[in-house]
Design a protein around this motif. Sequence first.
Motif, PDB file in Angstrom:
ATOM      1  N   GLU A 124       0.836  -1.203   0.000  1.00  0.00           N
ATOM      2  CA  GLU A 124       0.000   0.000   0.000  1.00  0.00           C
ATOM      3  C   GLU A 124       0.870   1.252   0.000  1.00  0.00           C
ATOM      4  OE1 GLU A 124      -3.193   2.647   0.106  1.00  0.00           O
ATOM      5  OE2 GLU A 124      -3.152   0.530  -0.404  1.00  0.00           O
ATOM      6  N   LEU A 125       1.922   1.251   0.801  1.00  0.00           N
ATOM      7  CA  LEU A 125       2.835   2.397   0.844  1.00  0.00           C
ATOM      8  C   LEU A 125       3.486   2.608  -0.512  1.00  0.00           C
ATOM      9  CD1 LEU A 125       4.432   4.649   2.171  1.00  0.00           C
ATOM     10  CD2 LEU A 125       5.998   2.902   3.071  1.00  0.00           C
ATOM     11  N   ARG A 126       3.974   1.544  -1.139  1.00  0.00           N
ATOM     12  CA  ARG A 126       4.610   1.682  -2.456  1.00  0.00           C
ATOM     13  C   ARG A 126       3.618   2.250  -3.466  1.00  0.00           C
ATOM     14  NH1 ARG A 126       9.146   3.018  -3.502  1.00  0.00           N
ATOM     15  NH2 ARG A 126       7.976   4.549  -4.647  1.00  0.00           N
ATOM     16  N   PHE A 127       2.372   1.762  -3.407  1.00  0.00           N
ATOM     17  CA  PHE A 127       1.335   2.259  -4.309  1.00  0.00           C
ATOM     18  C   PHE A 127       1.115   3.762  -4.095  1.00  0.00           C
ATOM     19  CE2 PHE A 127      -3.134   3.331  -5.078  1.00  0.00           C
ATOM     20  CZ  PHE A 127      -3.230   3.004  -6.434  1.00  0.00           C
ATOM     21  N   ARG A 128       0.984   4.168  -2.830  1.00  0.00           N
ATOM     22  CA  ARG A 128       0.756   5.588  -2.536  1.00  0.00           C
ATOM     23  C   ARG A 128       1.943   6.445  -2.972  1.00  0.00           C
ATOM     24  NH1 ARG A 128      -2.114   6.121   3.368  1.00  0.00           N
ATOM     25  NH2 ARG A 128      -3.857   4.727   2.968  1.00  0.00           N
ATOM     26  N   LEU A 129       3.147   5.948  -2.751  1.00  0.00           N
ATOM     27  CA  LEU A 129       4.323   6.712  -3.174  1.00  0.00           C
ATOM     28  C   LEU A 129       4.354   6.856  -4.693  1.00  0.00           C
ATOM     29  CD1 LEU A 129       7.028   5.224  -0.794  1.00  0.00           C
ATOM     30  CD2 LEU A 129       6.173   7.582  -0.785  1.00  0.00           C
ATOM     31  N   ASP A 130       3.970   5.801  -5.388  1.00  0.00           N
ATOM     32  CA  ASP A 130       3.948   5.857  -6.853  1.00  0.00           C
ATOM     33  C   ASP A 130       2.862   6.792  -7.377  1.00  0.00           C
ATOM     34  OD1 ASP A 130       6.072   4.104  -6.927  1.00  0.00           O
ATOM     35  OD2 ASP A 130       4.828   2.337  -7.332  1.00  0.00           O
ATOM     36  N   GLN A 131       1.841   7.060  -6.569  1.00  0.00           N
ATOM     37  CA  GLN A 131       0.751   7.949  -6.980  1.00  0.00           C
ATOM     38  C   GLN A 131       1.064   9.427  -6.763  1.00  0.00           C
ATOM     39  OE1 GLN A 131      -1.983   6.699  -8.633  1.00  0.00           O
ATOM     40  NE2 GLN A 131      -0.662   4.907  -8.497  1.00  0.00           N
ATOM     41  N   VAL A 132       2.097   9.719  -5.999  1.00  0.00           N
ATOM     42  CA  VAL A 132       2.468  11.119  -5.758  1.00  0.00           C
ATOM     43  C   VAL A 132       2.972  11.698  -7.072  1.00  0.00           C
ATOM     44  CG1 VAL A 132       4.037  12.667  -4.503  1.00  0.00           C
ATOM     45  CG2 VAL A 132       2.997  10.718  -3.328  1.00  0.00           C
ATOM     46  N   PRO A 133       2.444  12.852  -7.477  1.00  0.00           N
ATOM     47  CA  PRO A 133       2.855  13.417  -8.768  1.00  0.00           C
ATOM     48  C   PRO A 133       4.323  13.852  -8.770  1.00  0.00           C
ATOM     49  CG  PRO A 133       1.311  14.887  -7.638  1.00  0.00           C
ATOM     50  CD  PRO A 133       1.450  13.661  -6.799  1.00  0.00           C
ATOM     51  N   ALA A 134       4.894  13.797  -9.962  1.00  0.00           N
ATOM     52  CA  ALA A 134       6.266  14.275 -10.139  1.00  0.00           C
ATOM     53  C   ALA A 134       6.292  15.781  -9.918  1.00  0.00           C
ATOM     54  CB  ALA A 134       6.761  13.934 -11.534  1.00  0.00           C
ATOM     55  N   VAL A 135       7.466  16.304  -9.753  1.00  0.00           N
ATOM     56  CA  VAL A 135       7.621  17.746  -9.560  1.00  0.00           C
ATOM     57  C   VAL A 135       7.195  18.442 -10.844  1.00  0.00           C
ATOM     58  CG1 VAL A 135       9.268  19.589  -9.086  1.00  0.00           C
ATOM     59  CG2 VAL A 135       9.531  17.381  -7.977  1.00  0.00           C
ATOM     60  N   ALA A 136       6.348  19.431 -10.693  1.00  0.00           N
ATOM     61  CA  ALA A 136       5.898  20.190 -11.858  1.00  0.00           C
ATOM     62  C   ALA A 136       7.031  21.068 -12.364  1.00  0.00           C
ATOM     63  CB  ALA A 136       4.695  21.044 -11.493  1.00  0.00           C
ATOM     64  N   LYS A 137       7.183  21.087 -13.679  1.00  0.00           N
ATOM     65  CA  LYS A 137       8.214  21.945 -14.258  1.00  0.00           C
ATOM     66  C   LYS A 137       7.690  23.366 -14.294  1.00  0.00           C
ATOM     67  CE  LYS A 137      10.443  18.527 -17.139  1.00  0.00           C
ATOM     68  NZ  LYS A 137      10.850  18.159 -18.496  1.00  0.00           N
ATOM     69  N   VAL A 138       8.533  24.261 -13.873  1.00  0.00           N
ATOM     70  CA  VAL A 138       8.164  25.667 -13.873  1.00  0.00           C
ATOM     71  C   VAL A 138       8.900  26.328 -15.027  1.00  0.00           C
ATOM     72  CG1 VAL A 138       8.245  27.823 -12.576  1.00  0.00           C
ATOM     73  CG2 VAL A 138       7.853  25.649 -11.387  1.00  0.00           C
ATOM     74  N   GLU A 139       8.128  26.902 -15.916  1.00  0.00           N
ATOM     75  CA  GLU A 139       8.753  27.602 -17.033  1.00  0.00           C
ATOM     76  C   GLU A 139       9.030  29.029 -16.615  1.00  0.00           C
ATOM     77  OE1 GLU A 139       6.924  27.253 -20.858  1.00  0.00           O
ATOM     78  OE2 GLU A 139       6.118  25.278 -20.354  1.00  0.00           O
ATOM     79  N   ARG A 140      10.217  29.446 -16.889  1.00  0.00           N
ATOM     80  CA  ARG A 140      10.592  30.818 -16.546  1.00  0.00           C
ATOM     81  C   ARG A 140      10.679  31.632 -17.840  1.00  0.00           C
ATOM     82  NH1 ARG A 140      13.299  31.351 -11.190  1.00  0.00           N
ATOM     83  NH2 ARG A 140      12.889  29.373 -10.221  1.00  0.00           N
ATOM     84  N   HIS A 141      10.027  32.748 -17.797  1.00  0.00           N
ATOM     85  CA  HIS A 141      10.076  33.661 -18.946  1.00  0.00           C
ATOM     86  C   HIS A 141      10.738  34.941 -18.483  1.00  0.00           C
ATOM     87  CE1 HIS A 141       7.411  31.055 -21.220  1.00  0.00           C
ATOM     88  NE2 HIS A 141       6.654  30.965 -20.148  1.00  0.00           N
ATOM     89  N   PRO A 142      11.678  35.420 -19.278  1.00  0.00           N
ATOM     90  CA  PRO A 142      12.326  36.661 -18.874  1.00  0.00           C
ATOM     91  C   PRO A 142      11.286  37.795 -18.865  1.00  0.00           C
ATOM     92  CG  PRO A 142      13.034  35.990 -21.072  1.00  0.00           C
ATOM     93  CD  PRO A 142      12.167  34.899 -20.534  1.00  0.00           C
ATOM     94  N   ALA A 143      11.441  38.649 -17.938  1.00  0.00           N
ATOM     95  CA  ALA A 143      10.526  39.787 -17.836  1.00  0.00           C
ATOM     96  C   ALA A 143      10.837  40.754 -18.978  1.00  0.00           C
ATOM     97  CB  ALA A 143      10.707  40.493 -16.505  1.00  0.00           C
ATOM     98  N   SER A 144       9.790  41.271 -19.565  1.00  0.00           N
ATOM     99  CA  SER A 144      10.021  42.253 -20.625  1.00  0.00           C
ATOM    100  C   SER A 144       9.560  43.614 -20.108  1.00  0.00           C
ATOM    101  CB  SER A 144       9.254  41.863 -21.891  1.00  0.00           C
ATOM    102  OG  SER A 144       7.881  41.847 -21.625  1.00  0.00           O
ATOM    103  N   PHE A 145      10.339  44.573 -20.414  1.00  0.00           N
ATOM    104  CA  PHE A 145      10.018  45.914 -19.976  1.00  0.00           C
ATOM    105  C   PHE A 145       9.806  46.784 -21.202  1.00  0.00           C
ATOM    106  CE2 PHE A 145      12.526  44.059 -16.590  1.00  0.00           C
ATOM    107  CZ  PHE A 145      11.759  44.376 -15.481  1.00  0.00           C
ATOM    108  N   ALA A 146       8.737  47.491 -21.201  1.00  0.00           N
ATOM    109  CA  ALA A 146       8.491  48.411 -22.311  1.00  0.00           C
ATOM    110  C   ALA A 146       9.301  49.674 -22.055  1.00  0.00           C
ATOM    111  CB  ALA A 146       7.004  48.755 -22.410  1.00  0.00           C
ATOM    112  N   SER A 147       9.978  50.097 -23.057  1.00  0.00           N
ATOM    113  CA  SER A 147      10.780  51.322 -22.870  1.00  0.00           C
ATOM    114  C   SER A 147       9.898  52.507 -23.213  1.00  0.00           C
ATOM    115  CB  SER A 147      12.020  51.306 -23.739  1.00  0.00           C
ATOM    116  OG  SER A 147      11.668  51.225 -25.104  1.00  0.00           O
ATOM    117  N   GLY A 148       9.881  53.430 -22.336  1.00  0.00           N
ATOM    118  CA  GLY A 148       9.106  54.645 -22.569  1.00  0.00           C
ATOM    119  C   GLY A 148      10.044  55.771 -22.958  1.00  0.00           C
ATOM    120  N   ALA A 149       9.835  56.367 -24.100  1.00  0.00           N
ATOM    121  CA  ALA A 149      10.729  57.432 -24.545  1.00  0.00           C
ATOM    122  C   ALA A 149      10.080  58.759 -24.492  1.00  0.00           C
ATOM    123  CB  ALA A 149      11.220  57.160 -25.943  1.00  0.00           C
TER     124      ALA A 149
END
Length: 103
Positions: free
Chosen positions: A78-103
């Motif tokens: 039962e423990l092995r089953f429950r451990l196998d049911q725990v989801p993998a670590v979610a991948k976090v996508e990182r996007h560089p922040a964009s800044f609008a230049s104001g002139a």
Amino acid sequence: MSNNAKLAELRARTDRELMTLIQRELDRALTLAAVAANRGSAFYGEAEKAYRKVITLLPKAPDMRRGQRARIEAAVKELRFRLDQVPAVAKVERHPASFASGA
């Protein structure tokens, strides 16, 4: 009391204490697995560690009663089953922040 009787008594007490340790580790691991959000969580890591400990300790208790062994083995599955049911670590996508230049 003869040495053989003392050794038998000591072995019986050691076996009982080993079974208590195995049962506590299983209970703890089942609880940790239930609250682990993903496989990267500390709860999951501790549950895995307890699972490995139980697997290591079981062969050291060869004189366990048949019914007791069946209950422990079912809990390990039962423990092995429950451990196998725990989801993998979610991948976090990182996007560089964009800044609008104001002139």
